[in-house]
Design a protein around this motif. Sequence first.
Motif, PDB file in Angstrom:
ATOM      1  N   GLY A   1      15.283  22.909   3.623  1.00 59.55           N
ATOM      2  CA  GLY A   1      16.118  22.530   2.495  1.00 59.55           C
ATOM      3  C   GLY A   1      15.279  21.932   1.389  1.00 59.55           C
ATOM      4  O   GLY A   1      14.057  21.829   1.516  1.00 59.55           O
ATOM      5  N   THR A   2      15.914  21.576   0.317  1.00 62.48           N
ATOM      6  CA  THR A   2      15.215  20.958  -0.803  1.00 62.48           C
ATOM      7  C   THR A   2      15.961  19.708  -1.226  1.00 62.48           C
ATOM      8  O   THR A   2      17.181  19.605  -1.047  1.00 62.48           O
ATOM      9  N   VAL A   3      15.219  18.767  -1.771  1.00 62.85           N
ATOM     10  CA  VAL A   3      15.813  17.542  -2.301  1.00 62.85           C
ATOM     11  C   VAL A   3      15.165  17.250  -3.648  1.00 62.85           C
ATOM     12  O   VAL A   3      14.096  17.765  -3.962  1.00 62.85           O
ATOM     13  N   SER A   4      15.822  16.409  -4.403  1.00 57.28           N
ATOM     14  CA  SER A   4      15.267  15.887  -5.650  1.00 57.28           C
ATOM     15  C   SER A   4      14.981  14.409  -5.432  1.00 57.28           C
ATOM     16  O   SER A   4      15.552  13.789  -4.527  1.00 57.28           O
ATOM     17  N   LEU A   5      14.124  13.860  -6.274  1.00 56.34           N
ATOM     18  CA  LEU A   5      13.875  12.428  -6.179  1.00 56.34           C
ATOM     19  C   LEU A   5      15.187  11.702  -6.462  1.00 56.34           C
ATOM     20  O   LEU A   5      15.792  11.886  -7.519  1.00 56.34           O
ATOM     21  N   PRO A   6      15.641  10.880  -5.533  1.00 59.71           N
ATOM     22  CA  PRO A   6      16.941  10.229  -5.728  1.00 59.71           C
ATOM     23  C   PRO A   6      16.846   9.057  -6.705  1.00 59.71           C
ATOM     24  O   PRO A   6      15.830   8.385  -6.799  1.00 59.71           O
ATOM     25  N   ALA A   7      17.940   8.817  -7.391  1.00 54.96           N
ATOM     26  CA  ALA A   7      18.044   7.663  -8.282  1.00 54.96           C
ATOM     27  C   ALA A   7      18.510   6.451  -7.483  1.00 54.96           C
ATOM     28  O   ALA A   7      19.089   6.594  -6.397  1.00 54.96           O
TER      29      ALA A   7
ATOM     30  N   ALA B   1       0.812  -1.220   0.000  1.00 52.52           N
ATOM     31  CA  ALA B   1       0.000   0.000   0.000  1.00 52.52           C
ATOM     32  C   ALA B   1       0.845   1.270   0.000  1.00 52.52           C
ATOM     33  O   ALA B   1       0.362   2.333  -0.373  1.00 52.52           O
ATOM     34  N   LEU B   2       2.104   1.179   0.411  1.00 57.61           N
ATOM     35  CA  LEU B   2       2.960   2.365   0.496  1.00 57.61           C
ATOM     36  C   LEU B   2       4.001   2.448  -0.612  1.00 57.61           C
ATOM     37  O   LEU B   2       4.700   3.451  -0.751  1.00 57.61           O
ATOM     38  N   GLU B   3       4.122   1.411  -1.405  1.00 54.09           N
ATOM     39  CA  GLU B   3       5.176   1.341  -2.427  1.00 54.09           C
ATOM     40  C   GLU B   3       5.111   2.508  -3.417  1.00 54.09           C
ATOM     41  O   GLU B   3       6.131   3.098  -3.749  1.00 54.09           O
ATOM     42  N   SER B   4       3.934   2.885  -3.883  1.00 51.75           N
ATOM     43  CA  SER B   4       3.835   3.877  -4.955  1.00 51.75           C
ATOM     44  C   SER B   4       4.266   5.280  -4.529  1.00 51.75           C
ATOM     45  O   SER B   4       4.706   6.066  -5.366  1.00 51.75           O
ATOM     46  N   VAL B   5       4.172   5.607  -3.248  1.00 46.96           N
ATOM     47  CA  VAL B   5       4.503   6.966  -2.797  1.00 46.96           C
ATOM     48  C   VAL B   5       5.858   7.044  -2.093  1.00 46.96           C
ATOM     49  O   VAL B   5       6.296   8.136  -1.714  1.00 46.96           O
ATOM     50  N   SER B   6       6.527   5.927  -1.942  1.00 43.28           N
ATOM     51  CA  SER B   6       7.730   5.880  -1.108  1.00 43.28           C
ATOM     52  C   SER B   6       9.025   5.824  -1.896  1.00 43.28           C
ATOM     53  O   SER B   6       9.063   5.368  -3.038  1.00 43.28           O
ATOM     54  N   VAL B   7      10.070   6.264  -1.222  1.00 45.72           N
ATOM     55  CA  VAL B   7      11.438   6.061  -1.671  1.00 45.72           C
ATOM     56  C   VAL B   7      11.956   4.886  -0.845  1.00 45.72           C
ATOM     57  O   VAL B   7      12.030   4.968   0.380  1.00 45.72           O
ATOM     58  N   VAL B   8      12.255   3.801  -1.516  1.00 49.88           N
ATOM     59  CA  VAL B   8      12.623   2.560  -0.841  1.00 49.88           C
ATOM     60  C   VAL B   8      14.145   2.491  -0.748  1.00 49.88           C
ATOM     61  O   VAL B   8      14.854   2.764  -1.722  1.00 49.88           O
ATOM     62  N   HIS B   9      14.623   2.108   0.442  1.00 54.31           N
ATOM     63  CA  HIS B   9      16.071   2.082   0.662  1.00 54.31           C
ATOM     64  C   HIS B   9      16.491   0.845   1.428  1.00 54.31           C
ATOM     65  O   HIS B   9      15.657   0.099   1.947  1.00 54.31           O
ATOM     66  N   SER B  10      17.796   0.648   1.493  1.00 51.49           N
ATOM     67  CA  SER B  10      18.380  -0.503   2.180  1.00 51.49           C
ATOM     68  C   SER B  10      19.407   0.005   3.193  1.00 51.49           C
ATOM     69  O   SER B  10      20.543   0.339   2.831  1.00 51.49           O
ATOM     70  N   PRO B  11      19.021   0.067   4.484  1.00 50.48           N
ATOM     71  CA  PRO B  11      19.939   0.588   5.506  1.00 50.48           C
ATOM     72  C   PRO B  11      21.174  -0.292   5.676  1.00 50.48           C
ATOM     73  O   PRO B  11      21.086  -1.520   5.616  1.00 50.48           O
TER      74      PRO B  11
END
Length: 125
Positions: free
Chosen positions: A106-112, A35-45
């Motif tokens: 601050g500002t950010v861009s969508l990360p690759a 349910a959260l995948e479409s709006v999230s930035v997914v990362h690997s800590p």
Amino acid sequence: MTVYYESTILRAGEEAQDMVDGGVVILYADPIPDALESVSVVHSPATKPEREVRVGDIFRLGDAEVELTAVGERAHENLHTLGHLVVYLNPDESTTLLPGAVHGKGTVSLPAAGAKLSLSGGGRT
């Protein structure tokens, strides 16, 4: 400043750009609820956070840098257990601080994919 949390961006959902353009970055570590995948930035800590998130800490996403101005009471717990953090960028003063969120300047861009994410701050106390 001591880096106390590091992660690597894996992917961004198809609506994450709209969220970032609107001043909100939703971070979630993999595996993420569907349910959260479409709006999230997914990362690997790389590891769990070494200390709690605090006002004045620096959130880095790629080359962008954001100074945290408010930290919700559950932000650290969510980051620690789920890799989940919601960053509101430059909210106006009337914006309510949600328990799992942080506010920042601050500002950010969508990360690759492959971009680095970190949190840093002074000391370990």
